[in-house]
Design an enzyme around this catalytic site. Structure first.
Site, PDB file in Angstrom:
ATOM      1  N   CYS A 177       5.131   8.736  -0.291  1.00  0.00           N
ATOM      2  CA  CYS A 177       6.001   9.892  -0.042  1.00  0.00           C
ATOM      3  C   CYS A 177       5.468  11.188  -0.662  1.00  0.00           C
ATOM      4  O   CYS A 177       5.503  12.251  -0.041  1.00  0.00           O
ATOM      5  CB  CYS A 177       7.399   9.603  -0.554  1.00  0.00           C
ATOM      6  SG  CYS A 177       7.450   8.676  -2.083  1.00  0.00           S
TER       7      CYS A 177
ATOM      8  N   HIS B  31      11.757  15.038  -3.135  1.00  0.00           N
ATOM      9  CA  HIS B  31      10.676  15.146  -4.116  1.00  0.00           C
ATOM     10  C   HIS B  31      10.206  16.607  -4.166  1.00  0.00           C
ATOM     11  O   HIS B  31      10.092  17.260  -3.115  1.00  0.00           O
ATOM     12  CB  HIS B  31       9.463  14.303  -3.697  1.00  0.00           C
ATOM     13  CG  HIS B  31       9.637  12.816  -3.841  1.00  0.00           C
ATOM     14  ND1 HIS B  31      10.768  12.227  -4.343  1.00  0.00           N
ATOM     15  CD2 HIS B  31       8.772  11.804  -3.559  1.00  0.00           C
ATOM     16  CE1 HIS B  31      10.602  10.899  -4.358  1.00  0.00           C
ATOM     17  NE2 HIS B  31       9.407  10.629  -3.883  1.00  0.00           N
TER      18      HIS B  31
HETATM   19  N1  NAP Z   1      11.842   5.378  -0.650  1.00  0.00           N
HETATM   20  C1  NAP Z   1      10.786   6.162  -0.414  1.00  0.00           C
HETATM   21  O1  NAP Z   1      10.757   7.367  -0.684  1.00  0.00           O
HETATM   22  C2  NAP Z   1       9.595   5.563   0.189  1.00  0.00           C
HETATM   23  C3  NAP Z   1       8.593   6.395   0.637  1.00  0.00           C
HETATM   24  C4  NAP Z   1       7.464   5.837   1.183  1.00  0.00           C
HETATM   25  C5  NAP Z   1       7.377   4.487   1.284  1.00  0.00           C
HETATM   26  N2  NAP Z   1       8.365   3.688   0.853  1.00  0.00           N
HETATM   27  C6  NAP Z   1       8.198   2.251   0.995  1.00  0.00           C
HETATM   28  O2  NAP Z   1       9.139   1.748   1.936  1.00  0.00           O
HETATM   29  C7  NAP Z   1       9.485   0.415   1.580  1.00  0.00           C
HETATM   30  C8  NAP Z   1      10.997   0.268   1.469  1.00  0.00           C
HETATM   31  O3  NAP Z   1      11.520   1.181   0.551  1.00  0.00           O
HETATM   32  P1  NAP Z   1      13.093   1.407   0.384  1.00  0.00           P
HETATM   33  O4  NAP Z   1      13.192   2.598  -0.475  1.00  0.00           O
HETATM   34  O5  NAP Z   1      13.793   1.422   1.703  1.00  0.00           O
HETATM   35  O6  NAP Z   1      13.530   0.065  -0.405  1.00  0.00           O
HETATM   36  P2  NAP Z   1      14.973  -0.603  -0.528  1.00  0.00           P
HETATM   37  O7  NAP Z   1      16.048   0.412  -0.368  1.00  0.00           O
HETATM   38  O8  NAP Z   1      14.936  -1.411  -1.755  1.00  0.00           O
HETATM   39  O9  NAP Z   1      15.062  -1.598   0.750  1.00  0.00           O
HETATM   40  C9  NAP Z   1      14.202  -2.683   0.924  1.00  0.00           C
HETATM   41  C10 NAP Z   1      14.433  -3.306   2.294  1.00  0.00           C
HETATM   42  O10 NAP Z   1      13.456  -4.335   2.511  1.00  0.00           O
HETATM   43  C11 NAP Z   1      14.110  -5.548   2.838  1.00  0.00           C
HETATM   44  N3  NAP Z   1      13.322  -6.671   2.342  1.00  0.00           N
HETATM   45  C12 NAP Z   1      12.837  -6.873   1.083  1.00  0.00           C
HETATM   46  N4  NAP Z   1      12.143  -8.033   1.025  1.00  0.00           N
HETATM   47  C13 NAP Z   1      12.178  -8.572   2.269  1.00  0.00           C
HETATM   48  C14 NAP Z   1      11.647  -9.743   2.852  1.00  0.00           C
HETATM   49  N5  NAP Z   1      10.924 -10.614   2.143  1.00  0.00           N
HETATM   50  N6  NAP Z   1      11.861  -9.962   4.165  1.00  0.00           N
HETATM   51  C15 NAP Z   1      12.582  -9.104   4.907  1.00  0.00           C
HETATM   52  N7  NAP Z   1      13.113  -7.976   4.413  1.00  0.00           N
HETATM   53  C16 NAP Z   1      12.917  -7.702   3.105  1.00  0.00           C
HETATM   54  C17 NAP Z   1      15.452  -5.465   2.170  1.00  0.00           C
HETATM   55  O11 NAP Z   1      16.323  -6.355   2.810  1.00  0.00           O
HETATM   56  P3  NAP Z   1      17.594  -6.983   2.026  1.00  0.00           P
HETATM   57  O12 NAP Z   1      18.634  -5.920   2.004  1.00  0.00           O
HETATM   58  O13 NAP Z   1      17.945  -8.142   2.923  1.00  0.00           O
HETATM   59  O14 NAP Z   1      17.107  -7.383   0.676  1.00  0.00           O
HETATM   60  C18 NAP Z   1      15.791  -3.989   2.446  1.00  0.00           C
HETATM   61  O15 NAP Z   1      16.248  -3.834   3.769  1.00  0.00           O
HETATM   62  C19 NAP Z   1       8.700   0.128   0.305  1.00  0.00           C
HETATM   63  O16 NAP Z   1       7.478  -0.470   0.691  1.00  0.00           O
HETATM   64  C20 NAP Z   1       8.444   1.474  -0.270  1.00  0.00           C
HETATM   65  O17 NAP Z   1       7.297   1.487  -1.097  1.00  0.00           O
HETATM   66  C21 NAP Z   1       9.483   4.188   0.316  1.00  0.00           C
END
Ligand code: NAP
Length: 344
Positions: free
Chosen positions: A130, A242
């Site tokens: 991000c 950010h």
């Molecule tokens: N947030 C940011 O600013 C940002 C920016 C760039 C990239 N990212 C990347 O995007 C990804 C997600 O971030 P987030 O902020 O959305 O995280 P989050 O709010 O913690 O959500 C994680 C999601 O992944 C699912 N999940 C986790 N383990 C899984 C598995 N083994 N199989 C299937 N689904 C699974 C979870 O499902 P459940 O609800 O069922 O657990 C939930 O829907 C990460 O890789 C992060 O590094 C985030």
């Protein structure tokens, strides 16, 4: 004919935003499928004016799905993205699992949309970190104008960048401070409420953190390997958005007025820069918006051809979900999905 799109991580911060953005931008999808872990099976998520029931990733058959927007963290991505790609579905991955793989294009459409064509080797395209996404949107037009030599960036990153549990931690700690309750720290290494933490992701041997290293490696991969970049990544008690204080040294002179004009005309950028009280952008105002906002453009007279500016964006949108949907739009608009590697 529309496409079949799967969103993996649909119950998470980024996944929910992906569903909103697909609906907002009327992405040409005939069907959108929400996937997450077994924990979320049957849970409901919104997609425009519809409600989708969450299905389980482990048992989903990707063979007739065209695009998978993957946002379930690095471990799930390492396990699933190659398999999904082999099923003939193009994965746009939000994790860092494949960003540095030479066979996986790392894309910010405003910066290097043409590189997307390289996706056919693995059927995987990576979305940057991000903090890098918003930075390169601003750096690209300036680099074209005056060639960037060196960048020094300090980030002020919101807790949503660490997922939904991290947002809950800021909320509950803030409440605990006000009610004289116990401040519980789980996701962060120190208290984040009314504090700032100079540590994001793991420490590397040289003393930098992985988040800082990612900004270096990703800027080089997407923009120019000759650019020198040094970063300090800091977590701040903000829910969404950010901010970055950016110092840039160029090969050739570039005045603040010229930089302002260039940035005003750059795709994805909005300049808000009145040299007066409140004449700049803050994360709170950028949340929910698509643009990368630039403020406080001024000369750095301590170096030759130096500029400073302030850069703010919604990390869940341009930093993740919006950028992923924009990549999917490039695939559709350039009719590239027919080139996806057929199912193995
Ligand atoms: N947030 C940011 O600013 C940002 C920016 C760039 C990239 N990212 C990347 O995007 C990804 C997600 O971030 P987030 O902020 O959305 O995280 P989050 O709010 O913690 O959500 C994680 C999601 O992944 C699912 N999940 C986790 N383990 C899984 C598995 N083994 N199989 C299937 N689904 C699974 C979870 O499902 P459940 O609800 O069922 O657990 C939930 O829907 C990460 O890789 C992060 O590094 C985030």
């Amino acid at each position: 004919m529309g496409y079949k799109v799967a969103v993996v991580g649909a119950t998470g911060n980024v996944g929910r935003e992906m569903l909103d953005i697909l609906a907002e931008r009327a992405f040409p999808a005939d069907e959108v499928v929400a996937l997450a872990s077994r924990r979320s099976q049957g849970q409901e998520v919104s997609f425009g004016d519809k409600i989708l029931k969450v299905k389980v990733l482990d048992t989903y058959d990707f063979s007739d799905t065209d695009i998978c927007l993957m946002s379930a963290g690095g471990e799930a991505s390492k396990e699933w993205s190659p398999r999904i790609g082999q099923a003939g579905c193009v994965v746009i991955d939000n994790s860092s699992a494949f960003r540095y793989d030479a066979d996986v294009p790392l894309i910010v459409p405003e910066v290097n949309a043409d590189a997307v064509e390289g996706f056919t080797k693995r059927n995987i395209i990576a979305n940057p970190n991000c903090s890098t996404a918003q930075l390169v949107v601003a750096l690209k037009p300036l680099h074209e104008a005056a060639t960037i030599k060196r960048v020094v960036v300090s980030t002020y990153q919101s807790v949503s960048g660490a997922g939904k549990d991290a947002m809950d931690e800021l909320f509950s700690q803030t409440r605990a401070v006000f009610t004289a309750g116990e401040v519980v720290t789980k996701k962060f290494t120190k208290r984040i409420a009314f504090n700032v933490i100079p540590h994001i992701d793991v420490f590397m041997e040289d003393g930098y953190t992985k988040e800082e290293w990612k900004m270096v490696a990703e800027t080089k991969k997407m923009l120019d390997p000759k650019i020198k970049l040094t970063a300090t990544a800091v977590r701040v008690p903000v829910f969404i958005g950010h901010a970055e204080a950016v110092n840039v040294e160029f090969e050739r002179p570039l005045s603040p007025e010229q930089a302002t004009e260039i940035l005003r005309n750059a795709p994805g950028v909005l300049v808000i820069d009145k040299r007066e009280n409140g004449g700049y952008m803050t994360p709170h105002e950028a949340a929910g918006e698509d643009a990368t906002y630039i403020s406080r453009i001024r000369e750095d007279a301590t170096v030759e051809n130096g500029l400073n500016f302030w850069c703010v964006s919604d990390n869940l949108r341009k930093g993740a979900a919006l950028n992923a949907v924009q990549i999917a739009e490039v695939l559709v608009n350039r009719k590239l999905l027919s080139k996806a590697r057929p199912a193995a």
